[in-house]
Design an enzyme around this catalytic site. Structure first.
Site, PDB file in Angstrom:
ATOM      1  N   GLU A 262       0.864  -1.166   0.000  1.00 36.49           N
ATOM      2  CA  GLU A 262       0.000   0.000   0.000  1.00 36.49           C
ATOM      3  C   GLU A 262       0.905   1.222   0.000  1.00 36.49           C
ATOM      4  OE1 GLU A 262      -2.933   0.035  -0.742  1.00 36.49           O
ATOM      5  OE2 GLU A 262      -3.439   2.099  -0.312  1.00 36.49           O
ATOM      6  N   GLU A 292      -0.857   9.651  -6.478  1.00 37.13           N
ATOM      7  CA  GLU A 292       0.384   8.870  -6.413  1.00 37.13           C
ATOM      8  C   GLU A 292       0.820   8.398  -7.790  1.00 37.13           C
ATOM      9  OE1 GLU A 292       1.941   9.218  -3.900  1.00 37.13           O
ATOM     10  OE2 GLU A 292       0.301   9.726  -2.523  1.00 37.13           O
ATOM     11  N   ASP A 435      -6.931   2.757   2.913  1.00 38.80           N
ATOM     12  CA  ASP A 435      -6.392   1.476   3.406  1.00 38.80           C
ATOM     13  C   ASP A 435      -7.488   0.414   3.429  1.00 38.80           C
ATOM     14  OD1 ASP A 435      -4.078   2.912   3.861  1.00 38.80           O
ATOM     15  OD2 ASP A 435      -4.558   3.291   5.967  1.00 38.80           O
TER      16      ASP A 435
END
Ligand code: AMP
Length: 452
Positions: A262, A292, A435
């Protein structure tokens, strides 16, 4: 799907911390101002300290944040100041933070078969925040033992506390003659950044047992590499820890399990590039958000595409970027979560078909919707809450754009699947939703592979 997911066992490492939350009240603030003096504070605000080394640095940055009402995070670099904070503030709540911590507690809440969590440091205050059922690996008499994590703490281990000061719009206080009214609600975060907690690794005594841990689980979820430093005072560097991290992954994978990373944002470009190029090629699955993708593309040399993603936020650019990342680093599956859609990109030869991949993404967004609705998932039945949350209002637009992208891009060598998110309009909490999505998608991906 939930039942199949709950039959799995998983390992997660390396980052967990204490999140200590303070609801700021005007009196506390006024006392602080009076004890440090308005002039001193003003002078320090002018200097604008980039990190917190002493209490005045904190007070100055806090007041600056309150004046502007902008959320900010400032690193605390002086470990001695734990005491000052703990004596000065009463925390309204302590909860677990850090990806591995959040993921371990989520899996324990879902009551998956076995949850093993590992952090190189386990002080008591942290151990107590894990949910019942989470196991911690220890070595006793030369053998691997899994202990309830609450009992496995070590006195004297370094502690990572992120202190979160929440403030409300309209709060008033005086800085000397100046009356300040807070313009927006928000939070000011003081994050711990000591060298003692930035050695992200498996301790020497446990490392030989990683293959055995691998044999006891179906998958591993790794995170926390963003906490590494380029240099350490004993001469070690990020390269050293990344070599160790690679050994860990290979040891876990001796048992032929799937490993997911992750990814979280890494400010430093050098460190970001090192993490991506060292770690991604060794794992099976990577999860990240759309920003990201752009940050990673930019260190891989795709600046124009990165800029385009930052500026326009278009699905087709995210797909193109994702395909490049998957190819350059050559792992099995990339999962991207954004506010309006979730996406998988795999190579054409992935054993799952598009419908199965979509099922896995749907499981992820449903789990996140349940968590957003309830603030946390404490028992498996709570998953059902997510099924009642509607898909977001831009779902049709997302699908349209995806169809358009399919016509424009050469996607024949890949499987690309996009699913709209279920969005909770008034979430109880948004902490750890990314998450949660990644845990749900990764575990359901493994469960679906099992069907083949
Ligand atoms: P992160 O900010 O990386 O933890 O992840 C945020 C992700 O959680 C987004 O990509 C969304 O898919 C999801 N999310 C954000 N807000 C909500 C909400 N209110 N309800 C459900 N899911 C959400």
């Amino acid at each position: 799907m939930l039942d199949e997911v709950r039959k799995l066992s998983a390992y997660t490492a390396y980052n967990a911390n204490v999140d200590a939350i303070v609801n700021l009240r005007a009196e506390i603030l006024q006392n602080l101002i009076d004890s440090f003096g308005a002039d001193e504070i003003r002078r320090r605000i002018e200097e604008y300290p980039r990190e917190i080394r002493e209490p005045l640095d904190f007070v100055a940055r806090l007041i600056h944040a309150l004046k502007t009402g902008k959320p900010m995070a400032v690193p605390l670099t002086n470990e001695e100041m734990h005491r000052w904070f703990d004596e000065t503030f009463k925390y309204d709540m302590e909860r677990i933070g850090g990806q591995a911590g959040i993921i371990a507690n989520l899996m324990a809440g879902l009551k998956v078969k076995k949850v093993i969590a590992y952090t190189p440091f386990l002080p008591k205050r942290l151990a107590e925040l894990f949910r019942r059922g989470v196991l911690y690996p220890v070595v006793e008499e030369g053998k691997l033992k899994l202990r309830p994590i609450q009992e496995a703490y070590r006195e004297g281990d370094p502690l990572k506390v992120n202190r979160i000061f929440e403030f409300r719009k309209g709060m008033k206080f005086k800085l000397g003659d100046e009356v300040i009214e807070v313009p927006h609600s928000g939070r000011f975060i003081v994050s711990s950044r000591f060298e003692s907690i930035s050695r992200i690794e498996t301790r020497d005594e446990l490392r030989p047992f990683l293959p055995e841990i691998g044999r006891q689980v179906d998958g591993a979820i790794l995170s926390g590499y963003q906490g590494l430093r380029l240099q350490y005072s004993d001469g070690k560097d990020a390269n050293y820890y990344l070599r160790k991290a690679k050994e860990d992954i290979m040891a876990l994978k001796e048992a032929d399990i799937k490993v997911h990373v992750e990814f979280a944002s890494i400010q430093d470009r050098k460190l970001r590039k090192k993490v991506v190029t060292n770690i991604f090629p060794l794992v099976d699955s990577v999860g990240m958000d759309e920003a990201e993708i752009a940050y990673i593309l930019s260190v891989l040399g795709y600046r124009d595409l990165a800029d385009r993603i930052f500026t326009y936020n278009r699905i087709e650019d995210a797909i193109l970027g994702g395909m490049i990342i998957l190819d350059e680093l050559n792992f099995e599956i990339l999962q991207v979560h954004t506010i309006y859609y979730l996406m998988y990109i795999t190579h054409r030869d992935n054993p799952l078909n598009e419908d199965e991949l979509a099922k896995s993404l749907e499981f992820g967004t449903t789990l996140a919707a349940a968590r957003a609705s309830l603030g946390d998932i404490t028992k498996p039945e709570e998953y059902e809450v997510g099924l009642k949350v509607p898909f977001n209002e831009r779902s049709d637009y997302v699908k349209l754009r995806f169809e358009e992208a399919k016509r424009k891009l050469r996607m024949r060598e890949y499987k690309v699947v996009v699913v709209p998110t279920r969005l909770v309009s008034n979430p109880v909490s948004t902490v750890g939703l990314g998450d949660t999505i990644s845990t749900g998608t990764f575990l359901s991906y493994i469960a679906l592979l099992r069907r083949h």
